[in-house]
Design a protein around this motif. Sequence first.
Motif, PDB file in Angstrom:
ATOM      1  N   ARG A 157      36.817  73.489  31.135  1.00  0.00           N
ATOM      2  CA  ARG A 157      36.262  73.294  29.805  1.00  0.00           C
ATOM      3  C   ARG A 157      37.258  73.527  28.676  1.00  0.00           C
ATOM      4  NH1 ARG A 157      32.031  75.282  32.987  1.00  0.00           N
ATOM      5  NH2 ARG A 157      32.710  77.439  32.816  1.00  0.00           N
ATOM      6  N   HIS A 158      38.342  74.233  28.946  1.00  0.00           N
ATOM      7  CA  HIS A 158      39.283  74.574  27.880  1.00  0.00           C
ATOM      8  C   HIS A 158      40.640  73.888  28.016  1.00  0.00           C
ATOM      9  CE1 HIS A 158      36.748  77.702  26.058  1.00  0.00           C
ATOM     10  NE2 HIS A 158      36.379  77.998  27.286  1.00  0.00           N
ATOM     11  N   SER A 159      40.789  73.002  28.973  1.00  0.00           N
ATOM     12  CA  SER A 159      42.037  72.245  29.134  1.00  0.00           C
ATOM     13  C   SER A 159      41.776  70.772  28.865  1.00  0.00           C
ATOM     14  CB  SER A 159      42.576  72.414  30.569  1.00  0.00           C
ATOM     15  OG  SER A 159      42.912  73.755  30.839  1.00  0.00           O
ATOM     16  N   GLY A 160      42.824  70.069  28.480  1.00  0.00           N
ATOM     17  CA  GLY A 160      42.713  68.633  28.273  1.00  0.00           C
ATOM     18  C   GLY A 160      42.699  67.901  29.606  1.00  0.00           C
ATOM     19  N   TRP A 161      41.804  66.931  29.734  1.00  0.00           N
ATOM     20  CA  TRP A 161      41.647  66.192  30.989  1.00  0.00           C
ATOM     21  C   TRP A 161      41.663  64.689  30.750  1.00  0.00           C
ATOM     22  CZ3 TRP A 161      40.991  67.782  36.083  1.00  0.00           C
ATOM     23  CH2 TRP A 161      40.762  69.152  36.295  1.00  0.00           C
ATOM     24  N   PRO A 162      42.460  63.938  31.472  1.00  0.00           N
ATOM     25  CA  PRO A 162      42.214  62.490  31.549  1.00  0.00           C
ATOM     26  C   PRO A 162      40.867  62.296  32.237  1.00  0.00           C
ATOM     27  CG  PRO A 162      44.420  63.045  32.356  1.00  0.00           C
ATOM     28  CD  PRO A 162      43.672  64.336  32.213  1.00  0.00           C
ATOM     29  N   PRO A 163      39.959  61.538  31.674  1.00  0.00           N
ATOM     30  CA  PRO A 163      38.599  61.427  32.230  1.00  0.00           C
ATOM     31  C   PRO A 163      38.562  61.083  33.718  1.00  0.00           C
ATOM     32  CG  PRO A 163      38.701  60.376  30.086  1.00  0.00           C
ATOM     33  CD  PRO A 163      40.104  60.747  30.429  1.00  0.00           C
ATOM     34  N   SER A 164      39.411  60.160  34.154  1.00  0.00           N
ATOM     35  CA  SER A 164      39.363  59.752  35.567  1.00  0.00           C
ATOM     36  C   SER A 164      39.860  60.841  36.499  1.00  0.00           C
ATOM     37  CB  SER A 164      40.165  58.468  35.781  1.00  0.00           C
ATOM     38  OG  SER A 164      41.496  58.601  35.321  1.00  0.00           O
ATOM     39  N   LEU A 165      40.769  61.687  36.023  1.00  0.00           N
ATOM     40  CA  LEU A 165      41.244  62.798  36.861  1.00  0.00           C
ATOM     41  C   LEU A 165      40.134  63.826  37.042  1.00  0.00           C
ATOM     42  CD1 LEU A 165      43.549  64.189  38.403  1.00  0.00           C
ATOM     43  CD2 LEU A 165      44.252  65.243  36.235  1.00  0.00           C
ATOM     44  N   LEU A 166      39.426  64.144  35.961  1.00  0.00           N
ATOM     45  CA  LEU A 166      38.308  65.081  36.063  1.00  0.00           C
ATOM     46  C   LEU A 166      37.216  64.514  36.958  1.00  0.00           C
ATOM     47  CD1 LEU A 166      36.904  67.689  35.222  1.00  0.00           C
ATOM     48  CD2 LEU A 166      36.047  66.494  33.207  1.00  0.00           C
ATOM     49  N   GLN A 167      36.956  63.224  36.818  1.00  0.00           N
ATOM     50  CA  GLN A 167      35.938  62.586  37.669  1.00  0.00           C
ATOM     51  C   GLN A 167      36.342  62.658  39.133  1.00  0.00           C
ATOM     52  OE1 GLN A 167      35.120  58.488  36.682  1.00  0.00           O
ATOM     53  NE2 GLN A 167      33.582  58.266  38.306  1.00  0.00           N
ATOM     54  N   MET A 168      37.620  62.493  39.422  1.00  0.00           N
ATOM     55  CA  MET A 168      38.101  62.586  40.796  1.00  0.00           C
ATOM     56  C   MET A 168      37.837  63.971  41.374  1.00  0.00           C
ATOM     57  SD  MET A 168      40.847  63.864  42.791  1.00  0.00           S
ATOM     58  CE  MET A 168      42.304  64.055  41.763  1.00  0.00           C
ATOM     59  N   VAL A 169      38.157  65.014  40.604  1.00  0.00           N
ATOM     60  CA  VAL A 169      37.949  66.384  41.074  1.00  0.00           C
ATOM     61  C   VAL A 169      36.469  66.664  41.290  1.00  0.00           C
ATOM     62  CG1 VAL A 169      38.166  68.824  40.458  1.00  0.00           C
ATOM     63  CG2 VAL A 169      40.069  67.260  40.027  1.00  0.00           C
ATOM     64  N   GLN A 170      35.642  66.271  40.335  1.00  0.00           N
ATOM     65  CA  GLN A 170      34.211  66.550  40.436  1.00  0.00           C
ATOM     66  C   GLN A 170      33.566  65.764  41.580  1.00  0.00           C
ATOM     67  OE1 GLN A 170      32.923  65.810  36.347  1.00  0.00           O
ATOM     68  NE2 GLN A 170      32.842  68.015  35.989  1.00  0.00           N
ATOM     69  N   THR A 171      34.055  64.553  41.820  1.00  0.00           N
ATOM     70  CA  THR A 171      33.530  63.760  42.936  1.00  0.00           C
ATOM     71  C   THR A 171      33.861  64.422  44.263  1.00  0.00           C
ATOM     72  OG1 THR A 171      33.720  61.689  41.687  1.00  0.00           O
ATOM     73  CG2 THR A 171      33.588  61.512  44.086  1.00  0.00           C
ATOM     74  N   LEU A 172      35.094  64.873  44.413  1.00  0.00           N
ATOM     75  CA  LEU A 172      35.490  65.554  45.650  1.00  0.00           C
ATOM     76  C   LEU A 172      34.686  66.844  45.835  1.00  0.00           C
ATOM     77  CD1 LEU A 172      39.385  65.109  45.630  1.00  0.00           C
ATOM     78  CD2 LEU A 172      37.790  64.258  47.368  1.00  0.00           C
ATOM     79  N   ALA A 173      34.552  67.609  44.755  1.00  0.00           N
ATOM     80  CA  ALA A 173      33.838  68.883  44.854  1.00  0.00           C
ATOM     81  C   ALA A 173      32.375  68.672  45.241  1.00  0.00           C
ATOM     82  CB  ALA A 173      33.942  69.638  43.532  1.00  0.00           C
ATOM     83  N   SER A 174      31.722  67.703  44.603  1.00  0.00           N
ATOM     84  CA  SER A 174      30.295  67.477  44.879  1.00  0.00           C
ATOM     85  C   SER A 174      30.062  66.830  46.244  1.00  0.00           C
ATOM     86  CB  SER A 174      29.686  66.599  43.774  1.00  0.00           C
ATOM     87  OG  SER A 174      30.319  65.331  43.730  1.00  0.00           O
TER      88      SER A 174
END
Length: 368
Positions: A52-69
């Motif tokens: 929540r406090h770091s800058g994220w390229p949207p697709s990189l964050l989506q990649m992490v959240q997809t793997l985690a979920s």
Amino acid sequence: MSRKVQRSEVCADCSAPDPGWSSINRGVLICDECCSVHRSLGRHISIVKHLRHSGWPPSLLQMVQTLASNGANSIWEHSLLDPAQVQSGRRKPNPQDKVHPTKSEFIRAKYQMLAFVHKLPCRDDDGVTTKDLSKQLHSSVRTGSLETCLRLLSLGAQANFFHPEKGTTPLHVAAKAGQVLQAELLVVYGADPGAPDINGRTPIDYARQAGHVELAERLVECQYELTDRLAFYLCGRRPGDLDLSELAKAAKKKLQALNNRLFEELAMDVYDEVDRRENDAVWLTTQNHSTLVTERSAVPFLPVNPEYSATRNQGRQKLARFNAREFATLIIDILSDAKRRQHGKGLTSPTAQSKPHIPRRLVEECGV
């Protein structure tokens, strides 16, 4: 760009609720306590970033959240799912367990030693095994199954593998298929957006020719991640704040005398130090006088990377001694020298090989 995380998530390492950090290359979400251990392992083991406090390229964050979920954590805890492991006394830490030694020992075993990852049957020629895995990866990235590709990478598949029959790398395949999240995962594991195929075309070319414009633009960003991030780090600093002492001028001359390989290594090391300092700032901000802010949870310098020489590891750790002005001066010198070398050998990005790229707007703002 920050995004909210679903409140139902738990830490991949101790099951604490509402994890605030991620390990990008492991595809898991982690709590503050476990993150302190991840940071001590170094970026070659775990690349951490605050959700929540770091800058994220949207697709990189989506990649992490997809793997985690989708259960990527089971890749790193494969053998722990075996009931026999519970009976033997090997268990996963609880949120209430102490960071040291309980959580730290588990996390080191899980990610550094890969103690719980599914092991392939032993074969006489490890090179054949790696080649087979890499060929599977080459084929799998055209689909949307991120977990399959992460599992192959965890077993030793090479993200930059050049398929001898196809004449391409996995990133070429993902780019042509428009698989944005697969491309993000491959780049995290070292895939080069500028790698040529058998005809000299890059993954960026493949994405453009297939009409995947946004993916092509993202791959360009990835290719120039190192110099872009160094430049962004400096944007708030005035040229007048820099150290122009005789000592600094002498250091600049030494920098210019480095051969391309040593210059690239230094640039990568400075990038890692920028990451350490930025994560430190986020860490201190989010802890808010928490008891976690102790000497044992701090990462005062870059952790040792066993793949590097002792001399290089010592040099990496000495970067922490630079004060803000000295460090800014070093970055300015690296960006300036990268520009000077632009027509020669390319500058290595943190995960790939590419030509040095100095964003014109950022260079003007930073006074380079």
